[in-house]
Scaffold this motif. Structure first.
Motif, PDB file in Angstrom:
ATOM      1  N   PRO A 222      14.075  37.657   3.593  1.00 37.30           N
ATOM      2  CA  PRO A 222      14.611  38.038   5.212  1.00 37.30           C
ATOM      3  C   PRO A 222      15.736  36.747   6.206  1.00 37.30           C
ATOM      4  O   PRO A 222      15.327  35.638   4.957  1.00 37.30           O
ATOM      5  N   SER A 225      12.861  37.685   9.654  1.00 32.43           N
ATOM      6  CA  SER A 225      11.832  38.768  10.062  1.00 32.43           C
ATOM      7  C   SER A 225      11.248  38.513  11.326  1.00 32.43           C
ATOM      8  O   SER A 225      11.726  37.530  12.024  1.00 32.43           O
ATOM      9  N   ARG A 284      17.102  49.966   1.874  1.00 31.54           N
ATOM     10  CA  ARG A 284      15.401  50.166   2.115  1.00 31.54           C
ATOM     11  C   ARG A 284      14.612  49.311   3.237  1.00 31.54           C
ATOM     12  O   ARG A 284      15.209  48.495   4.054  1.00 31.54           O
ATOM     13  N   ASP A 286      12.094  47.469   5.248  1.00 30.22           N
ATOM     14  CA  ASP A 286      10.793  46.628   4.696  1.00 30.22           C
ATOM     15  C   ASP A 286      10.021  46.110   6.292  1.00 30.22           C
ATOM     16  O   ASP A 286      10.339  45.885   7.110  1.00 30.22           O
ATOM     17  N   THR A 287       8.923  47.426   6.234  1.00 27.73           N
ATOM     18  CA  THR A 287       8.202  47.129   7.206  1.00 27.73           C
ATOM     19  C   THR A 287       7.380  45.437   7.552  1.00 27.73           C
ATOM     20  O   THR A 287       7.319  45.773   9.159  1.00 27.73           O
ATOM     21  N   SER A 289       8.760  42.289   7.168  1.00 29.90           N
ATOM     22  CA  SER A 289       9.627  41.716   7.845  1.00 29.90           C
ATOM     23  C   SER A 289      10.455  41.960   8.812  1.00 29.90           C
ATOM     24  O   SER A 289      11.014  41.696   9.991  1.00 29.90           O
ATOM     25  N   GLN A 290      10.221  43.707   8.532  1.00 28.32           N
ATOM     26  CA  GLN A 290      10.454  44.633   9.371  1.00 28.32           C
ATOM     27  C   GLN A 290      12.535  44.209   9.148  1.00 28.32           C
ATOM     28  O   GLN A 290      12.979  43.982  10.080  1.00 28.32           O
ATOM     29  N   SER A 291      12.910  44.350   8.268  1.00 31.22           N
ATOM     30  CA  SER A 291      14.146  43.764   7.961  1.00 31.22           C
ATOM     31  C   SER A 291      14.879  44.768   7.113  1.00 31.22           C
ATOM     32  O   SER A 291      13.709  45.370   5.907  1.00 31.22           O
ATOM     33  N   VAL A 293      16.503  45.786   3.005  1.00 38.25           N
ATOM     34  CA  VAL A 293      17.129  45.384   2.110  1.00 38.25           C
ATOM     35  C   VAL A 293      18.358  46.555   1.364  1.00 38.25           C
ATOM     36  O   VAL A 293      17.707  47.571   1.341  1.00 38.25           O
ATOM     37  N   THR A 318      20.223  42.028  -4.331  1.00 38.21           N
ATOM     38  CA  THR A 318      19.071  41.600  -3.855  1.00 38.21           C
ATOM     39  C   THR A 318      19.974  41.596  -2.004  1.00 38.21           C
ATOM     40  O   THR A 318      20.874  40.385  -2.226  1.00 38.21           O
ATOM     41  N   TRP A 320      19.395  40.806   2.237  1.00 35.84           N
ATOM     42  CA  TRP A 320      18.514  41.225   2.779  1.00 35.84           C
ATOM     43  C   TRP A 320      19.049  40.620   4.439  1.00 35.84           C
ATOM     44  O   TRP A 320      20.031  40.204   4.025  1.00 35.84           O
ATOM     45  N   SER A 326      16.216  46.668  12.760  1.00 39.29           N
ATOM     46  CA  SER A 326      15.899  45.882  13.057  1.00 39.29           C
ATOM     47  C   SER A 326      16.900  44.673  14.407  1.00 39.29           C
ATOM     48  O   SER A 326      15.985  43.999  14.381  1.00 39.29           O
TER      49      SER A 326
END
Length: 544
Positions: A222, A225, A284, A286-287, A289-291, A293, A318, A320, A326
């Motif tokens: 991230p 994050s 998606r 990412d819980t 990091s609350q970010s 992706v 990929t 972030w 977020s």
């Protein structure tokens, strides 16, 4: 206070009439007085990308959210002296001042350690050059953004900021961008920034709470994050007053392709939207990091996509980045820790919908039903003043009709009235369990409002547009001849009707516009959004 005196005269007239109503604008119009963001949290943003000729349009997209813009005007020459950028345009500075915004350029060493050291070593001469450039170009101060200089320069850097603060007039801003320091280290270039000492000699610290992952980082991760950001805030407020801490917000992401050499390179949020759409990507959240992706694949046969003049290489990507979900979580931290406000890197990287919610969330008002509403700025101003709150934590109900109970509560809040109400100030239809019971009792016992009878208040009765026009025109002693414009004629307001003169007075004084159809809809209810809009429109008259 003149404003308080005006309000008391206004409310006294309403009390005499026995009905509390307040006028509001009918619909979004160009004439709507927009509330300044200075009523809430402070917000600034950097300007780095795009042509300088587009800077004004970039800022205008943010509406009333920003107080300060920080263009990339100041750089460091090889000898440590000031280099003034060719991108500086007097017309842009004038545009910003006309909009009530301050222009505070940032001094950058472009992450070049040698240049940063030279600038700090040349601090006396550099300070004189900076002060001259600010005064000569009608700028509003300076933000220091020296990065990648070792902690050995820690005290000297603080001294540079202190020198500038002593040379600039107090109305000019001096601020410092500081690296996020979630671990509290005093080593490396993160240790360059003595938060405590710098806060003593500057207006605020802009904590760069991003680049948790960075260019050249081989492991995708991230940009910022939520745990990283929160720990960075916690360290900052342990060293400096919270009202001198500005939270840095990223408008960009970073991408990785294991087949390429530019891992961790930056990509704007708006560019990423195009990328994922073009290559059929997925996102998606990412819980941990609350970010968000994003993932997508560019095949050798696919149409190429260029970032910063270079085509992206084929491969599996990929990314972030930041999105509405977020960013809202980060903005909530401003209220949680009572910070001064936010700074963002950078304008022209955000998605178009960012400014729909940014100011609301930064100020701690999470009204999802206002984000794209025409009265958003007026609602935010009323909420920041504490005059109007939401019907729930996440709702303002802008299009709901305003009731007498709500109106009484708004007046009590606007006047700052507190204390116990007299026991005789009660109504049978307002029991102690009613949400506005205390405010209605205070308003009644203070002589501000009467019921529709001795025993009834009618708390849920709505207020019509012609009632509010009549009462507000009386309260402000408005006449149709006394305004700055000719009164509009409305097809549904006959000349002989009881409210015609009041509506004409409101129109000529710029407080109501009517609808595009040429009607006023005098018997229509007054909405909560219209109430907020009128509070913004009427404020100049109330504070004369």
């Amino acid at each position: 206070m003149p404003e308080m005196k005006r309000w008391r005269k206004f409310v006294a007239i309403l009390a005499t009439a026995g009905i509390l109503t307040i006028a509001a604008s009918s619909e979004p119009q160009d004439a709507l007085a927009q509330a300044s963001s200075t009523q809430g949290k402070f917000n600034m943003s950097y300007m780095y990308f795009g042509s300088p000729s587009s800077y004004t349009s970039q800022v205008d997209k943010s509406g009333q959210t920003l107080d300060v813009v920080a263009p990339s005007y100041f750089h460091v020459n090889s000898d440590g002296s000031l280099e003034l950028s060719d991108s500086l345009l007097a017309s842009f500075i004038a545009d910003m001042h006309q909009r009530g915004k301050r222009v505070v350029p940032f001094l950058s060493n472009d992450f070049d350690r040698s240049l940063g050291e030279k600038a700090i070593d040349n601090r006396e001469a550099l300070a004189d050059q900076i002060v001259k450039a600010i005064n000569d170009n009608n700028l509003d101060g300076i933000q220091f953004d020296i990065e990648n200089v070792d902690a050995a320069y820690r005290d000297k850097y603080t001294e540079l900021v202190k020198i500038i603060r002593g040379k600039l007039s107090s109305d000019k801003e001096v601020s410092v961008a500081v690296a996020a320091n979630p671990t509290g280290t005093k080593q490396g270039w993160t240790g360059l920034y003595d938060y405590k000492a710098l806060s003593d000699v500057s207006d605020y610290l802009m904590v760069m709470a991003y680049d948790e992952s960075y260019p050249g980082d081989l492991t995708p991760g991230p940009v910022a994050s939520l745990p990283f950001v929160e720990k960075s805030i916690q360290y900052a407020i342990s060293q400096a007053p919270a009202d001198k801490v500005v939270l840095g917000i990223p408008f960009y992401g970073r991408y990785w392709n294991q087949n390429a050499a530019d891992n961790g390179a930056g990509v704007s949020a708006q560019t990423l939207s195009k990328l994922t759409q073009m290559y059929g990507g997925t996102v998606r959240f990412d819980t941990a990091s609350q970010s968000p992706v994003a993932s997508f694949t560019i095949r050798p046969t696919d149409e190429p996509f260029s970032i910063n003049g270079s085509n992206l290489e084929p491969g599996d990507y990929t990314v972030w980045f930041e999105n509405e979900q977020s960013l809202k979580e980060k903005l909530k931290l401003v209220s949680k820790y009572n910070l001064k406000g936010t700074g963002s890197w950078s304008l022209n990287q955000e998605t178009a919908d960012t400014w729909d919610y940014y100011g609301l969330w930064a100020d701690g008002f999470y009204f999802t039903d206002v984000q794209q509403h025409w009265a958003k700025e007026a609602v935010l101003a009323a909420a920041n003043r504490g005059w109007m709150l939401g019907t729930a934590a996440d709702r303002f109900a802008p299009d709901a009709a305003l009731t007498r109970a709500e109106a009484a509560t708004i007046i009590v809040r606007a006047l700052g009235l507190t204390g116990e109400a007299a026991s005789s100030a009660s109504f049978k239809d307002v029991p102690a369990s009613h949400w506005a019971w205390q405010d209605i009792r205070i308003a009644k016992s203070s002589g501000l409002i009467q019921g529709i009878s001795d025993e009834r208040f009618a708390p849920d009765q709505i207020i019509t547009r012609e009632e509010m026009s009549m009462l507000l025109s009386r309260a402000l002693h408005l006449t149709s001849q006394g305004g700055s414009a000719a009164a509009k004629s409305f097809s549904d307001v006959p000349a002989g009707s009881w409210s015609a003169e009041a509506i004409a007075a409101m129109s000529s004084n710029g407080l109501v516009d009517g609808y595009a159809s040429g009607t006023f809809r005098p018997s229509a209810s007054l909405t909560r959004a219209e109430m907020a809009a009128l509070l913004s429109r009427a404020q100049p008259l109330l504070t004369k």
